[in-house]
Design a protein around this motif. Structure first.
Motif, PDB file in Angstrom:
ATOM      1  N   UNK A   1      -0.618  -9.068 -12.246  1.00 50.27           N
ATOM      2  CA  UNK A   1       0.071  -9.509 -11.293  1.00 50.27           C
ATOM      3  C   UNK A   1      -0.616  -8.790 -10.060  1.00 50.27           C
ATOM      4  N   UNK A   2      -0.895  -9.091  -8.813  1.00 49.11           N
ATOM      5  CA  UNK A   2      -0.989  -8.670  -7.186  1.00 49.11           C
ATOM      6  C   UNK A   2       0.749  -8.620  -6.370  1.00 49.11           C
ATOM      7  N   UNK A   3       0.101  -7.847  -5.554  1.00 49.45           N
ATOM      8  CA  UNK A   3       1.496  -7.454  -4.431  1.00 49.45           C
ATOM      9  C   UNK A   3       1.242  -6.192  -3.437  1.00 49.45           C
ATOM     10  N   UNK A   4       1.999  -6.253  -2.814  1.00 48.19           N
ATOM     11  CA  UNK A   4       1.833  -5.328  -1.071  1.00 48.19           C
ATOM     12  C   UNK A   4       2.497  -4.148  -1.722  1.00 48.19           C
ATOM     13  N   UNK A   5       2.519  -3.197  -0.972  1.00 50.41           N
ATOM     14  CA  UNK A   5       3.212  -1.405  -1.023  1.00 50.41           C
ATOM     15  C   UNK A   5       4.765  -2.157  -1.096  1.00 50.41           C
ATOM     16  N   UNK A   6       5.364  -3.128  -0.108  1.00 56.35           N
ATOM     17  CA  UNK A   6       6.005  -3.456  -0.540  1.00 56.35           C
ATOM     18  C   UNK A   6       7.614  -2.913   0.699  1.00 56.35           C
ATOM     19  N   UNK A   7       6.826  -2.208   1.997  1.00 56.81           N
ATOM     20  CA  UNK A   7       6.888  -2.569   3.500  1.00 56.81           C
ATOM     21  C   UNK A   7       7.871  -0.697   3.341  1.00 56.81           C
TER      22      UNK A   7
END
Length: 407
Positions: free
Chosen positions: A86-92
């Protein structure tokens, strides 16, 4: 008292840890300006109930102390995830603006016996990532809240020696959330685990007046065993909608402090505090549903030391300036660091001031900036949860204010 406790719960809801592990040292604004150096020996106000109850012997009459701390941590992750599909960002930024209050009350029972009550939060934690970040199958939200009710008594045995002791009734609540990987490109759900409990402990301390201007102190705060009970919920996995239990030991601490009045202008103070985090070997959640196995995270934390030095400059009879430095070891090694508590060693730089508004009242303000060493992570949470690899960059700013009134 009910109103005070309700206000405390409301204010302490979004709390975040700023000492080793998830301990909170933000227990007074007067101490903030000195980076809490000499906390057990300075005995400047009723906040000594937390740091060393024997210090109440140095405070005359009845006193009320109320403090609030605004805490803004910055927690940024830079790295990658593998093994989830799964993809995803750095979490902020996983750190939010938070509030931590303290309340203390002290009165004389006799000329040599003093009583006090402290209400504070010795432990707390909150990290929260964006719900779609790359590491969501390991952690999204992690929150621990505590409220400690600490009545204490102090005895002045003679002109050189004072002792004190208190008991603690501590309420703890924890909430953990993460995503659950169901396999397909977009097939996932969330799991929330929460629970709370009351635990009990004690604190003791002694202060020795070595000379007219110098005093030494030792203080001990016991461990508190918490047996959290609550529930697990998940919108798509029926088996996870069940009761849960989890046991955790909040660690004991031992501190040695010194305070010395060098002259009419300068005070010097120092402190070393040891915390027994080595008891935190694992985080185990036991599900009541027999088809589920325990959820176990290896922690293997280490004992820590915190070193601090500070000074006061008496500008006038009514105004005093403070400064302090501290080095706070982290309990978590690189090998066992998780996304839930990505902390590391901290270096404190603090400034503060005290203003005597009237003969019976004063205001304290304090500010600290914490430089947090970069923290690396290489955490494999098993099939579907992935291996999170990267580094955390963080810092903390704390602004504190306190009002003290003598009756």
């Amino acid at each position: 008292m009910k109103k005070i406790l309700l206000s405390f719960v409301i204010l302490s809801a979004p709390i975040v840890a700023q000492a080793a592990g998830f301990a909170l040292i933000e227990q007074s604004a007067s101490g903030m300006g000195n980076a809490f150096a000499g906390g057990g020996a300075i005995a400047e106000d009723a906040s000594t109930i937390f740091f060393n109850p024997a210090g109440m012997s140095y405070i005359e009459g009845t006193q009320l102390v109320g403090a609030i701390h605004l805490i803004k941590p910055t927690v940024d992750f830079n790295g990658s995830i593998s093994g989830t599909g799964k993809a995803g960002g750095d979490g902020g930024d996983a750190g939010d603006l938070s509030f931590a209050p303290n309340f203390y009350y002290k009165r004389d029972l006799t000329n040599t016996v003093k009583f006090g009550l402290g209400i504070n939060a010795p432990f707390g934690l909150k990290t929260e990532y964006d719900a779609t970040w790359m590491g969501r199958f390991q952690a999204i939200k992690s929150e621990v809240k505590t409220i400690n009710i600490n009545p204490a008594i102090a005895f002045k045995l003679n002109d050189q020696l004072s002792v004190g002791a208190g008991i603690s009734a501590m309420w703890a609540k924890a909430e953990l959330t993460r995503a659950f990987n169901l396999g397909g490109p977009s097939a996932e759900t969330t799991v929330k685990i929460k629970g709370d409990d009351w635990g009990f402990g004690f604190n003791i301390g002694a202060i020795y007046q070595a000379t007219a201007d110098t005093r030494l102190s030792v203080a001990y705060r016991s461990k508190v065993n918490q047996h959290l009970e609550g529930d697990s919920t998940s919108p798509l996995i029926a088996a996870l909608n069940t009761n849960v239990t989890a046991a955790i030991t909040l660690p004991e601490t031992f501190s040695a402090s010194a305070f010395s009045k060098l002259n009419d202008t300068w005070d010097l103070m120092g402190d070393v505090t040891w915390t027994r985090w080595s008891q935190f070997k694992e985080l185990r959640v036991d599900f009541a549903n027999p088809v589920l196995t325990d959820a176990v995270t290896a922690e293997n934390w280490s004992n820590t030391l915190r070193y601090s030095i500070g000074a006061n400059y008496h500008y006038s009879d009514d105004i005093k300036f403070r400064a302090g430095l501290a080095y706070d070891e982290e309990a978590i090694s690189d090998q066992f660091r998780t996304a839930r508590i990505p902390g590391n060693d901290r270096k404190w730089v603090s400034l503060g001031a005290n203003w005597k508004v009237s003969p019976s009242s004063s205001i304290d303000v304090g500010y600290a900036h914490l430089f947090i060493s970069d923290a690396s992570i290489n955490k494999n949470e098993g099939a579907g949860n992935g291996t999170l690899t990267g580094t955390y960059d963080g810092s903390v700013d704390i602004l504190s204010a306190q009002y003290t009134h003598n009756f």
